[in-house]
Design an enzyme around this catalytic site. Structure first.
Site, PDB file in Angstrom:
ATOM      1  N   SER A   4       0.858  -1.186   0.000  1.00 43.79           N
ATOM      2  CA  SER A   4       0.000   0.000   0.000  1.00 43.79           C
ATOM      3  C   SER A   4       0.894   1.237   0.000  1.00 43.79           C
ATOM      4  O   SER A   4       2.033   1.196   0.454  1.00 43.79           O
ATOM      5  CB  SER A   4      -0.932  -0.003   1.212  1.00 43.79           C
ATOM      6  OG  SER A   4      -0.179  -0.030   2.395  1.00 43.79           O
ATOM      7  N   GLY A   5       0.384   2.326  -0.549  1.00 42.40           N
ATOM      8  CA  GLY A   5       1.160   3.560  -0.603  1.00 42.40           C
ATOM      9  C   GLY A   5       1.816   3.785  -1.949  1.00 42.40           C
ATOM     10  O   GLY A   5       2.531   4.766  -2.127  1.00 42.40           O
ATOM     11  N   CYS A   6       1.577   2.886  -2.900  1.00 36.46           N
ATOM     12  CA  CYS A   6       2.120   3.035  -4.249  1.00 36.46           C
ATOM     13  C   CYS A   6       0.978   3.337  -5.204  1.00 36.46           C
ATOM     14  O   CYS A   6      -0.083   2.724  -5.114  1.00 36.46           O
ATOM     15  CB  CYS A   6       2.811   1.757  -4.706  1.00 36.46           C
ATOM     16  SG  CYS A   6       4.244   1.302  -3.740  1.00 36.46           S
ATOM     17  N   GLU A   7       1.194   4.274  -6.120  1.00 39.03           N
ATOM     18  CA  GLU A   7       0.171   4.569  -7.112  1.00 39.03           C
ATOM     19  C   GLU A   7      -0.010   3.395  -8.064  1.00 39.03           C
ATOM     20  O   GLU A   7      -1.113   3.066  -8.456  1.00 39.03           O
ATOM     21  CB  GLU A   7       0.536   5.828  -7.906  1.00 39.03           C
ATOM     22  CG  GLU A   7       0.336   7.095  -7.126  1.00 39.03           C
ATOM     23  CD  GLU A   7       0.611   8.340  -7.948  1.00 39.03           C
ATOM     24  OE1 GLU A   7       0.808   8.239  -9.174  1.00 39.03           O
ATOM     25  OE2 GLU A   7       0.616   9.427  -7.353  1.00 39.03           O
ATOM     26  N   SER A   8       1.098   2.762  -8.460  1.00 43.03           N
ATOM     27  CA  SER A   8       1.041   1.576  -9.307  1.00 43.03           C
ATOM     28  C   SER A   8       0.907   0.353  -8.411  1.00 43.03           C
ATOM     29  O   SER A   8       1.170   0.409  -7.221  1.00 43.03           O
ATOM     30  CB  SER A   8       2.329   1.450 -10.123  1.00 43.03           C
ATOM     31  OG  SER A   8       2.516   2.576 -10.940  1.00 43.03           O
TER      32      SER A   8
END
Length: 143
Positions: free
Chosen positions: A49-53
């Site tokens: 979690s915390g990644c755009e991709s």
């Protein structure tokens, strides 16, 4: 902290590049060399979690050291993950906790080309690595 051999190789390769275009090509090549994750490994439990991709991360013990495997649906991010894994694979939990991620990407000549969201995503991957190791130690009683 000394660099693992794959990190030393990455540092030499990236420092030999003349400019961003060569580094970007090298990143894409690095990403193609990542060991692919099986379909069942690309599950919500392994998602960072915390990644755009989309990014998936797995940790596997190798004695007192750790090996990570990762993948992403974004080609450039796969390259960034590959050079991150080159830096962290084989580290102890204590060494992983001391890793200065911005410094590593600066040494590679990549830091100024990382958007804030991509930098935050890579930091989220490193944080997830540390959480996996903490969870493993707590779950097994190992210290």
């Amino acid at each position: 902290m000394s660099l693992p051999a794959p990190a030393q190789l990455a540092l030499v390769a990236f420092n030999a590049c003349n400019g961003w275009e060569q580094r970007a090509r090298l990143l894409l090549q690095c990403g193609e060399q990542l060991m692919p994750l099986d379909e069942h490994e690309r599950c919500e439990a392994n998602r960072v979690s915390g990644c755009e991709s989309q990014v998936w991360l797995l940790a596997e013990p190798d004695g007192a050291r750790w090996q990570f495997r990762a993948s992403s649906d974004a080609r450039l991010l796969r390259g960034l993950l590959a050079v991150l894994l080159a830096r962290v694979n084989g580290l102890s939990p204590a060494e992983l906790g001391q890793l200065d991620l911005p410094d590593w990407f600066a040494q590679l000549g990549l830091a100024r080309h990382l958007s804030p969201s991509r930098s935050n995503g890579l930091q989220a991957v490193l944080t997830r690595m540390q959480q996996l190791l903490e969870h493993f130690d707590q779950g097994t009683g190992r210290h």
